[in-house]
Design a protein around this motif. Structure first.
Motif, PDB file in Angstrom:
ATOM      1  N   PHE A 158       0.828  -1.202   0.000  1.00 49.25           N
ATOM      2  CA  PHE A 158       0.000   0.000   0.000  1.00 49.25           C
ATOM      3  C   PHE A 158       0.868   1.261   0.000  1.00 49.25           C
ATOM      4  CE2 PHE A 158      -2.857  -3.186   1.511  1.00 49.25           C
ATOM      5  CZ  PHE A 158      -4.142  -2.746   1.214  1.00 49.25           C
ATOM      6  N   ARG A 159       0.488   2.230  -0.811  1.00 59.99           N
ATOM      7  CA  ARG A 159       1.128   3.552  -0.736  1.00 59.99           C
ATOM      8  C   ARG A 159       0.575   4.302   0.479  1.00 59.99           C
ATOM      9  NH1 ARG A 159      -0.451   3.910  -6.383  1.00 59.99           N
ATOM     10  NH2 ARG A 159      -2.050   5.366  -5.659  1.00 59.99           N
ATOM     11  N   LEU A 160       1.244   5.395   0.838  1.00 62.92           N
ATOM     12  CA  LEU A 160       0.836   6.174   2.012  1.00 62.92           C
ATOM     13  C   LEU A 160      -0.589   6.695   1.913  1.00 62.92           C
ATOM     14  CD1 LEU A 160       3.679   8.523   3.283  1.00 62.92           C
ATOM     15  CD2 LEU A 160       2.390   6.816   4.577  1.00 62.92           C
ATOM     16  N   ASP A 161      -1.024   7.048   0.700  1.00 64.47           N
ATOM     17  CA  ASP A 161      -2.354   7.647   0.540  1.00 64.47           C
ATOM     18  C   ASP A 161      -3.415   6.603   0.222  1.00 64.47           C
ATOM     19  OD1 ASP A 161      -1.574   6.942  -2.000  1.00 64.47           O
ATOM     20  OD2 ASP A 161      -2.307   8.766  -2.957  1.00 64.47           O
ATOM     21  N   GLN A 162      -3.107   5.336   0.490  1.00 63.38           N
ATOM     22  CA  GLN A 162      -3.928   4.266  -0.067  1.00 63.38           C
ATOM     23  C   GLN A 162      -4.504   3.330   0.994  1.00 63.38           C
ATOM     24  OE1 GLN A 162      -1.748   1.878  -2.880  1.00 63.38           O
ATOM     25  NE2 GLN A 162      -3.303   2.097  -4.439  1.00 63.38           N
ATOM     26  N   TYR A 163      -4.479   3.743   2.227  1.00 63.90           N
ATOM     27  CA  TYR A 163      -4.918   2.831   3.275  1.00 63.90           C
ATOM     28  C   TYR A 163      -6.428   2.651   3.277  1.00 63.90           C
ATOM     29  CZ  TYR A 163      -0.346   1.821   4.857  1.00 63.90           C
ATOM     30  OH  TYR A 163       0.925   1.331   4.883  1.00 63.90           O
ATOM     31  N   ILE A 164      -6.857   1.521   3.816  1.00 63.45           N
ATOM     32  CA  ILE A 164      -8.283   1.188   3.854  1.00 63.45           C
ATOM     33  C   ILE A 164      -8.932   2.032   4.948  1.00 63.45           C
ATOM     34  CG2 ILE A 164      -9.961  -0.646   4.251  1.00 63.45           C
ATOM     35  CD1 ILE A 164      -7.670  -2.624   3.405  1.00 63.45           C
ATOM     36  N   LEU A 165      -9.842   2.904   4.561  1.00 63.31           N
ATOM     37  CA  LEU A 165     -10.558   3.732   5.521  1.00 63.31           C
ATOM     38  C   LEU A 165     -12.003   3.268   5.628  1.00 63.31           C
ATOM     39  CD1 LEU A 165      -9.276   7.348   4.698  1.00 63.31           C
ATOM     40  CD2 LEU A 165      -8.252   5.596   6.158  1.00 63.31           C
ATOM     41  N   MET A 166     -12.727   3.871   6.559  1.00 65.41           N
ATOM     42  CA  MET A 166     -14.141   3.544   6.716  1.00 65.41           C
ATOM     43  C   MET A 166     -14.890   3.713   5.391  1.00 65.41           C
ATOM     44  SD  MET A 166     -16.889   5.189   9.393  1.00 65.41           S
ATOM     45  CE  MET A 166     -16.549   4.235  10.860  1.00 65.41           C
ATOM     46  N   HIS A 167     -14.445   4.685   4.594  1.00 66.58           N
ATOM     47  CA  HIS A 167     -15.111   4.976   3.323  1.00 66.58           C
ATOM     48  C   HIS A 167     -15.024   3.805   2.342  1.00 66.58           C
ATOM     49  CE1 HIS A 167     -14.476   8.714   5.249  1.00 66.58           C
ATOM     50  NE2 HIS A 167     -13.269   8.916   4.782  1.00 66.58           N
ATOM     51  N   SER A 168     -13.960   3.033   2.435  1.00 63.32           N
ATOM     52  CA  SER A 168     -13.704   2.026   1.402  1.00 63.32           C
ATOM     53  C   SER A 168     -14.129   0.618   1.793  1.00 63.32           C
ATOM     54  CB  SER A 168     -12.212   2.023   1.023  1.00 63.32           C
ATOM     55  OG  SER A 168     -11.391   2.028   2.155  1.00 63.32           O
ATOM     56  N   VAL A 169     -14.639   0.434   3.011  1.00 65.55           N
ATOM     57  CA  VAL A 169     -14.857  -0.924   3.504  1.00 65.55           C
ATOM     58  C   VAL A 169     -16.333  -1.221   3.777  1.00 65.55           C
ATOM     59  CG1 VAL A 169     -14.506  -0.372   5.947  1.00 65.55           C
ATOM     60  CG2 VAL A 169     -13.970  -2.647   5.118  1.00 65.55           C
ATOM     61  N   ILE A 170     -16.727  -2.440   3.407  1.00 69.42           N
ATOM     62  CA  ILE A 170     -18.013  -3.017   3.811  1.00 69.42           C
ATOM     63  C   ILE A 170     -17.673  -4.326   4.523  1.00 69.42           C
ATOM     64  CG2 ILE A 170     -20.218  -3.995   3.039  1.00 69.42           C
ATOM     65  CD1 ILE A 170     -20.031  -2.221   0.549  1.00 69.42           C
ATOM     66  N   TYR A 171     -18.080  -4.450   5.781  1.00 67.76           N
ATOM     67  CA  TYR A 171     -17.784  -5.649   6.556  1.00 67.76           C
ATOM     68  C   TYR A 171     -18.983  -6.600   6.570  1.00 67.76           C
ATOM     69  CZ  TYR A 171     -13.542  -3.730   8.788  1.00 67.76           C
ATOM     70  OH  TYR A 171     -12.299  -3.241   9.050  1.00 67.76           O
ATOM     71  N   ARG A 172     -18.714  -7.891   6.781  1.00 66.87           N
ATOM     72  CA  ARG A 172     -19.796  -8.833   7.049  1.00 66.87           C
ATOM     73  C   ARG A 172     -20.335  -8.558   8.451  1.00 66.87           C
ATOM     74  NH1 ARG A 172     -19.876 -14.071   9.133  1.00 66.87           N
ATOM     75  NH2 ARG A 172     -17.596 -14.205   9.089  1.00 66.87           N
ATOM     76  N   THR A 173     -21.635  -8.406   8.558  1.00 68.82           N
ATOM     77  CA  THR A 173     -22.253  -7.967   9.817  1.00 68.82           C
ATOM     78  C   THR A 173     -21.956  -8.931  10.963  1.00 68.82           C
ATOM     79  OG1 THR A 173     -24.042  -6.989   8.510  1.00 68.82           O
ATOM     80  CG2 THR A 173     -24.428  -7.241  10.869  1.00 68.82           C
ATOM     81  N   ASP A 174     -22.143 -10.219  10.737  1.00 66.31           N
ATOM     82  CA  ASP A 174     -21.928 -11.190  11.816  1.00 66.31           C
ATOM     83  C   ASP A 174     -20.477 -11.215  12.279  1.00 66.31           C
ATOM     84  OD1 ASP A 174     -24.558 -11.861  11.900  1.00 66.31           O
ATOM     85  OD2 ASP A 174     -24.367 -13.747  10.795  1.00 66.31           O
ATOM     86  N   MET A 175     -19.539 -11.007  11.352  1.00 60.42           N
ATOM     87  CA  MET A 175     -18.127 -10.969  11.740  1.00 60.42           C
ATOM     88  C   MET A 175     -17.856  -9.783  12.655  1.00 60.42           C
ATOM     89  SD  MET A 175     -14.765  -9.952   9.677  1.00 60.42           S
ATOM     90  CE  MET A 175     -15.193  -8.292  10.150  1.00 60.42           C
TER      91      MET A 175
END
Length: 338
Positions: free
Chosen positions: A156-173
Protein backbone atom coordinates in the motif's frame (compact mmCIF):
# COMPACT_ATOMS: atom_id res chain seq x y z
CA UNK A 1 -33.01 -10.79 2.27
CA UNK A 2 -31.22 -7.54 2.98
CA UNK A 3 -27.76 -7.64 1.46
CA UNK A 4 -26.39 -4.44 3.01
CA UNK A 5 -27.38 -2.54 6.13
CA UNK A 6 -26.38 1.10 5.68
CA UNK A 7 -26.05 3.00 8.96
CA UNK A 8 -26.22 6.79 8.68
CA UNK A 9 -25.13 8.45 11.94
CA UNK A 10 -26.82 11.87 12.14
CA UNK A 11 -26.26 14.78 14.48
CA UNK A 12 -27.94 18.05 13.49
CA UNK A 13 -27.84 16.85 9.89
CA UNK A 14 -31.05 18.42 8.57
CA UNK A 15 -29.24 20.38 5.86
CA UNK A 16 -27.60 17.46 4.07
CA UNK A 17 -28.82 14.06 5.32
CA UNK A 18 -31.37 13.72 2.48
CA UNK A 19 -28.54 13.50 -0.05
CA UNK A 20 -27.01 10.52 1.77
CA UNK A 21 -30.37 8.76 2.10
CA UNK A 22 -31.43 9.40 -1.51
CA UNK A 23 -28.13 8.05 -2.81
CA UNK A 24 -28.77 4.65 -1.16
CA UNK A 25 -32.49 4.31 -1.94
CA UNK A 26 -31.88 2.98 -5.51
CA UNK A 27 -30.70 -0.22 -3.79
CA UNK A 28 -34.39 -0.94 -3.16
CA UNK A 29 -35.33 -4.01 -1.14
CA UNK A 30 -31.74 -5.31 -1.24
CA UNK A 31 -30.77 -2.69 1.33
CA UNK A 32 -31.87 -1.39 4.67
CA UNK A 33 -31.07 2.15 5.76
CA UNK A 34 -30.72 2.70 9.50
CA UNK A 35 -30.83 6.41 10.27
CA UNK A 36 -29.33 6.89 13.73
CA UNK A 37 -30.41 10.21 15.20
CA UNK A 38 -27.73 10.88 17.79
CA UNK A 39 -29.65 13.33 20.00
CA UNK A 40 -29.99 16.03 17.33
CA UNK A 41 -31.51 19.40 18.27
CA UNK A 42 -32.77 20.29 14.79
CA UNK A 43 -35.19 18.59 12.36
CA UNK A 44 -33.00 15.50 11.86
CA UNK A 45 -35.41 13.13 13.62
CA UNK A 46 -38.44 14.61 11.86
CA UNK A 47 -36.84 14.21 8.43
CA UNK A 48 -35.75 10.66 9.28
CA UNK A 49 -39.27 9.65 10.31
CA UNK A 50 -40.73 11.19 7.15
CA UNK A 51 -38.42 8.95 5.10
CA UNK A 52 -39.34 5.91 7.19
CA UNK A 53 -43.05 6.53 6.61
CA UNK A 54 -42.42 6.78 2.88
CA UNK A 55 -40.14 3.71 2.67
CA UNK A 56 -41.18 1.50 5.63
CA UNK A 57 -39.62 -1.69 4.23
CA UNK A 58 -36.24 -0.03 3.61
CA UNK A 59 -35.73 2.65 6.24
CA UNK A 60 -35.63 2.40 10.02
CA UNK A 61 -34.97 5.21 12.48
CA UNK A 62 -33.14 4.91 15.77
CA UNK A 63 -33.55 7.92 18.07
CA UNK A 64 -31.03 7.91 20.89
CA UNK A 65 -29.29 10.14 23.40
CA UNK A 66 -26.20 11.91 22.11
CA UNK A 67 -23.18 9.64 22.34
CA UNK A 68 -21.03 10.79 19.44
CA UNK A 69 -20.25 9.28 16.05
CA UNK A 70 -18.80 6.03 17.37
CA UNK A 71 -21.77 5.36 19.62
CA UNK A 72 -24.11 5.99 16.67
CA UNK A 73 -22.16 3.40 14.65
CA UNK A 74 -22.47 0.96 17.58
CA UNK A 75 -26.21 1.54 17.60
CA UNK A 76 -26.52 1.09 13.83
CA UNK A 77 -24.59 -2.20 14.01
CA UNK A 78 -26.74 -3.52 16.87
CA UNK A 79 -29.89 -2.92 14.78
CA UNK A 80 -28.44 -4.21 11.49
CA UNK A 81 -30.19 -7.18 9.88
CA UNK A 82 -28.39 -7.18 6.54
CA UNK A 83 -25.66 -9.69 5.69
CA UNK A 84 -23.14 -6.87 5.25
CA UNK A 85 -22.73 -3.55 7.04
CA UNK A 86 -21.69 -0.14 5.74
CA UNK A 87 -21.40 3.25 7.45
CA UNK A 88 -22.24 6.34 5.40
CA UNK A 89 -21.75 9.67 7.15
CA UNK A 90 -24.69 12.05 6.84
CA UNK A 91 -22.76 14.61 4.77
CA UNK A 92 -21.39 11.99 2.36
CA UNK A 93 -23.11 9.87 -0.28
CA UNK A 94 -22.64 6.85 -2.52
CA UNK A 95 -22.54 6.50 -6.29
CA UNK A 96 -25.67 4.87 -7.76
CA UNK A 97 -23.99 2.94 -10.56
CA UNK A 98 -21.35 1.60 -8.16
CA UNK A 99 -24.06 0.59 -5.69
CA UNK A 100 -25.76 -1.44 -8.41
CA UNK A 101 -22.48 -3.22 -9.23
CA UNK A 102 -21.80 -3.99 -5.56
CA UNK A 103 -25.28 -5.44 -5.06
CA UNK A 104 -24.94 -7.50 -8.25
CA UNK A 105 -21.65 -8.90 -6.93
CA UNK A 106 -23.23 -9.79 -3.57
CA UNK A 107 -26.10 -11.51 -5.39
CA UNK A 108 -23.59 -13.58 -7.38
CA UNK A 109 -21.61 -14.52 -4.29
CA UNK A 110 -24.82 -15.59 -2.57
CA UNK A 111 -25.80 -17.78 -5.53
CA UNK A 112 -22.35 -19.39 -5.42
CA UNK A 113 -22.77 -19.85 -1.64
CA UNK A 114 -19.62 -17.79 -1.08
CA UNK A 115 -19.33 -15.54 1.95
CA UNK A 116 -16.69 -12.83 2.32
CA UNK A 117 -15.69 -10.91 5.45
CA UNK A 118 -14.75 -7.63 3.81
CA UNK A 119 -15.60 -5.93 0.53
CA UNK A 120 -13.32 -3.07 -0.50
CA UNK A 121 -14.13 -0.41 -3.10
CA UNK A 122 -12.73 3.01 -4.03
CA UNK A 123 -13.65 6.37 -2.54
CA UNK A 124 -13.53 9.91 -3.89
CA UNK A 125 -12.49 13.09 -2.07
CA UNK A 126 -15.34 15.46 -2.89
CA UNK A 127 -13.31 18.45 -1.75
CA UNK A 128 -14.96 21.88 -1.92
CA UNK A 129 -13.30 24.09 -4.55
CA UNK A 130 -11.15 21.29 -5.98
CA UNK A 131 -11.48 20.91 -9.75
CA UNK A 132 -9.74 17.54 -9.69
CA UNK A 133 -11.47 15.00 -7.45
CA UNK A 134 -8.88 12.62 -6.01
CA UNK A 135 -9.88 8.96 -6.23
CA UNK A 136 -8.32 6.46 -3.83
CA UNK A 137 -8.20 3.08 -5.56
CA UNK A 138 -6.47 -0.22 -4.77
CA UNK A 139 -6.02 -1.80 -8.18
CA UNK A 140 -2.20 -1.86 -7.82
CA UNK A 141 -2.45 -3.52 -4.39
CA UNK A 142 -5.40 -5.90 -4.32
CA UNK A 143 -6.33 -8.80 -6.62
CA UNK A 144 -9.48 -8.29 -8.66
CA UNK A 145 -12.39 -10.55 -9.58
CA UNK A 146 -11.70 -13.28 -7.02
CA UNK A 147 -11.91 -13.90 -3.29
CA UNK A 148 -8.47 -13.51 -1.73
CA UNK A 149 -6.67 -13.54 1.64
CA UNK A 150 -4.22 -11.22 3.36
CA UNK A 151 -1.22 -13.11 2.02
CA UNK A 152 -2.32 -12.16 -1.52
CA UNK A 153 -2.12 -8.38 -1.05
CA UNK A 154 0.56 -6.06 -2.43
CA UNK A 155 2.20 -2.97 -0.97
CA UNK A 156 0.00 0.00 0.00
CA UNK A 157 1.13 3.55 -0.74
CA UNK A 158 0.84 6.17 2.01
CA UNK A 159 -2.35 7.65 0.54
CA UNK A 160 -3.93 4.27 -0.07
CA UNK A 161 -4.92 2.83 3.27
CA UNK A 162 -8.28 1.19 3.85
CA UNK A 163 -10.56 3.73 5.52
CA UNK A 164 -14.14 3.54 6.72
CA UNK A 165 -15.11 4.98 3.32
CA UNK A 166 -13.70 2.03 1.40
CA UNK A 167 -14.86 -0.92 3.50
CA UNK A 168 -18.01 -3.02 3.81
CA UNK A 169 -17.78 -5.65 6.56
CA UNK A 170 -19.80 -8.83 7.05
CA UNK A 171 -22.25 -7.97 9.82
CA UNK A 172 -21.93 -11.19 11.82
CA UNK A 173 -18.13 -10.97 11.74
CA UNK A 174 -18.25 -7.43 13.13
CA UNK A 175 -20.62 -8.50 15.90
CA UNK A 176 -18.49 -11.57 16.66
CA UNK A 177 -15.39 -9.37 17.01
CA UNK A 178 -17.28 -7.48 19.76
CA UNK A 179 -16.12 -4.17 18.35
CA UNK A 180 -17.33 -1.29 20.49
CA UNK A 181 -16.41 2.28 19.62
CA UNK A 182 -15.95 4.75 22.50
CA UNK A 183 -18.57 7.41 23.21
CA UNK A 184 -18.07 11.14 22.66
CA UNK A 185 -14.80 10.62 20.79
CA UNK A 186 -13.77 11.80 17.35
CA UNK A 187 -11.55 9.84 14.92
CA UNK A 188 -12.93 6.45 16.03
CA UNK A 189 -13.32 5.49 12.36
CA UNK A 190 -9.66 4.44 12.64
CA UNK A 191 -10.63 1.91 15.32
CA UNK A 192 -13.49 0.75 13.12
CA UNK A 193 -11.21 -0.16 10.22
CA UNK A 194 -8.25 -1.39 12.31
CA UNK A 195 -9.68 -3.57 15.07
CA UNK A 196 -11.59 -6.13 12.93
CA UNK A 197 -8.70 -6.81 10.52
CA UNK A 198 -7.37 -10.00 12.17
CA UNK A 199 -10.92 -11.41 12.09
CA UNK A 200 -11.06 -10.99 8.31
CA UNK A 201 -10.30 -14.16 6.34
CA UNK A 202 -11.91 -13.65 2.92
CA UNK A 203 -11.71 -10.37 1.01
CA UNK A 204 -13.04 -9.08 -2.31
CA UNK A 205 -12.02 -5.89 -4.11
CA UNK A 206 -14.40 -4.25 -6.57
CA UNK A 207 -12.78 -1.45 -8.57
CA UNK A 208 -15.66 1.05 -8.49
CA UNK A 209 -15.69 4.66 -7.18
CA UNK A 210 -18.41 3.96 -4.65
CA UNK A 211 -18.10 6.27 -1.65
CA UNK A 212 -18.13 10.07 -2.00
CA UNK A 213 -16.31 11.69 0.92
CA UNK A 214 -17.36 15.32 1.29
CA UNK A 215 -14.61 17.52 2.67
CA UNK A 216 -14.56 21.27 3.15
CA UNK A 217 -16.93 22.32 5.93
CA UNK A 218 -15.33 24.65 8.48
CA UNK A 219 -16.70 22.61 11.39
CA UNK A 220 -15.53 19.28 9.94
CA UNK A 221 -13.57 17.04 12.31
CA UNK A 222 -10.65 16.75 9.83
CA UNK A 223 -10.16 20.52 9.64
CA UNK A 224 -6.60 21.01 10.96
CA UNK A 225 -7.45 23.69 13.53
CA UNK A 226 -10.22 21.51 14.93
CA UNK A 227 -7.89 18.48 14.95
CA UNK A 228 -5.42 20.42 17.09
CA UNK A 229 -8.21 21.40 19.49
CA UNK A 230 -9.16 17.72 19.71
CA UNK A 231 -5.59 16.51 20.00
CA UNK A 232 -6.29 14.58 23.22
CA UNK A 233 -8.94 12.55 21.39
CA UNK A 234 -6.56 11.80 18.52
CA UNK A 235 -3.97 10.58 21.02
CA UNK A 236 -6.59 8.56 22.90
CA UNK A 237 -7.64 6.77 19.69
CA UNK A 238 -3.98 6.08 18.81
CA UNK A 239 -3.33 4.63 22.28
CA UNK A 240 -6.50 2.54 22.03
CA UNK A 241 -5.19 1.06 18.79
CA UNK A 242 -1.80 0.37 20.39
CA UNK A 243 -3.57 -1.51 23.19
CA UNK A 244 -5.57 -3.78 20.87
CA UNK A 245 -2.88 -6.21 19.76
CA UNK A 246 0.66 -7.34 20.26
CA UNK A 247 1.26 -7.23 16.54
CA UNK A 248 3.81 -10.05 16.64
CA UNK A 249 0.83 -12.34 17.37
CA UNK A 250 -0.95 -11.48 14.08
CA UNK A 251 -0.59 -14.62 11.97
CA UNK A 252 -0.35 -13.18 8.45
CA UNK A 253 2.99 -11.47 7.84
CA UNK A 254 1.47 -9.12 5.24
CA UNK A 255 -1.44 -8.17 7.50
CA UNK A 256 0.97 -7.59 10.38
CA UNK A 257 3.06 -5.24 8.24
CA UNK A 258 -0.07 -3.44 7.04
CA UNK A 259 -1.21 -2.91 10.64
CA UNK A 260 2.24 -1.66 11.68
CA UNK A 261 2.19 0.83 8.81
CA UNK A 262 -1.33 1.97 9.73
CA UNK A 263 -0.21 2.51 13.33
CA UNK A 264 2.80 4.44 12.01
CA UNK A 265 0.43 6.81 10.20
CA UNK A 266 -1.60 7.29 13.39
CA UNK A 267 1.60 8.05 15.33
CA UNK A 268 2.62 10.50 12.61
CA UNK A 269 -0.72 12.36 12.60
CA UNK A 270 -0.73 12.63 16.41
CA UNK A 271 2.92 13.75 16.45
CA UNK A 272 2.56 16.36 13.72
CA UNK A 273 -0.49 17.90 15.38
CA UNK A 274 1.52 18.19 18.60
CA UNK A 275 4.31 19.90 16.64
CA UNK A 276 2.05 22.25 14.67
CA UNK A 277 0.18 23.33 17.79
CA UNK A 278 3.48 25.00 18.88
CA UNK A 279 2.58 24.17 22.48
CA UNK A 280 5.23 23.03 24.94
CA UNK A 281 2.60 20.96 26.73
CA UNK A 282 1.67 19.19 23.50
CA UNK A 283 5.31 18.46 22.67
CA UNK A 284 5.43 16.64 26.02
CA UNK A 285 2.31 14.70 24.99
CA UNK A 286 4.08 13.68 21.79
CA UNK A 287 7.05 12.40 23.76
CA UNK A 288 4.76 10.53 26.15
CA UNK A 289 2.88 8.90 23.25
CA UNK A 290 6.08 7.43 21.83
CA UNK A 291 7.04 6.19 25.31
CA UNK A 292 3.60 4.60 25.59
CA UNK A 293 4.12 2.63 22.37
CA UNK A 294 7.62 1.61 23.51
CA UNK A 295 6.29 0.27 26.80
CA UNK A 296 3.30 -1.56 25.26
CA UNK A 297 4.93 -3.12 22.20
CA UNK A 298 8.70 -2.71 21.94
CA UNK A 299 9.10 -4.55 18.62
CA UNK A 300 6.45 -2.41 16.93
CA UNK A 301 7.95 0.73 18.50
CA UNK A 302 11.37 -0.04 17.02
CA UNK A 303 9.91 -0.68 13.56
CA UNK A 304 7.88 2.55 13.58
CA UNK A 305 10.33 4.83 15.42
CA UNK A 306 13.23 3.97 13.11
CA UNK A 307 11.17 3.84 9.92
CA UNK A 308 10.94 6.86 7.59
CA UNK A 309 7.82 8.35 9.23
CA UNK A 310 9.08 7.82 12.77
CA UNK A 311 12.45 9.40 12.04
CA UNK A 312 10.83 12.40 10.32
CA UNK A 313 8.55 13.00 13.32
CA UNK A 314 11.39 12.83 15.82
CA UNK A 315 14.14 15.04 14.40
CA UNK A 316 15.32 16.97 17.47
CA UNK A 317 15.00 20.70 18.05
CA UNK A 318 13.23 23.54 16.27
CA UNK A 319 14.75 22.77 12.81
CA UNK A 320 13.48 19.21 13.14
CA UNK A 321 9.99 20.40 13.95
CA UNK A 322 10.05 22.65 10.85
CA UNK A 323 11.03 19.68 8.64
CA UNK A 324 8.26 17.57 10.21
CA UNK A 325 5.68 20.28 9.55
CA UNK A 326 6.87 20.65 5.97
CA UNK A 327 6.60 16.89 5.42
CA UNK A 328 3.05 16.99 6.78
CA UNK A 329 2.08 19.88 4.48
CA UNK A 330 3.37 18.02 1.44
CA UNK A 331 1.56 14.83 2.48
CA UNK A 332 -1.65 16.77 3.07
CA UNK A 333 -1.59 18.14 -0.50
CA UNK A 334 -0.74 14.74 -1.98
CA UNK A 335 -3.36 12.82 -0.03
CA UNK A 336 -6.02 15.52 -0.18
CA UNK A 337 -7.30 15.59 3.39
CA UNK A 338 -8.39 18.73 5.28
Amino acid sequence: MKYISFAIPCYNSQEYMANAIESILPGGEDVEIIIVNDGSKDRTSEIAHEYMEKYPSIIRVVDKENGGHGDAVNSGLSHAQGKYFKVVDSDDWVDRESLEKILALLHNLEEEQTTIDMLISNYVYEKVGATHKKVIHYRNVLPQDWVFKWDDIGHFRLDQYILMHSVIYRTDMLKLSQIHLPKHTFYVDNIYVYYPLPYVRKIYYLDVDFYRYYIGREDQSVNEKIMIKRLDQQIFVTKTMIDMYQLKDVNSKKLRQYMINYLAIMMTVSSILCIRSKSKENLEKKKELWEYLKKKDLKTFIKIRYGILGQTMNIPGKPGRKISSLAYSVARRLIGFN
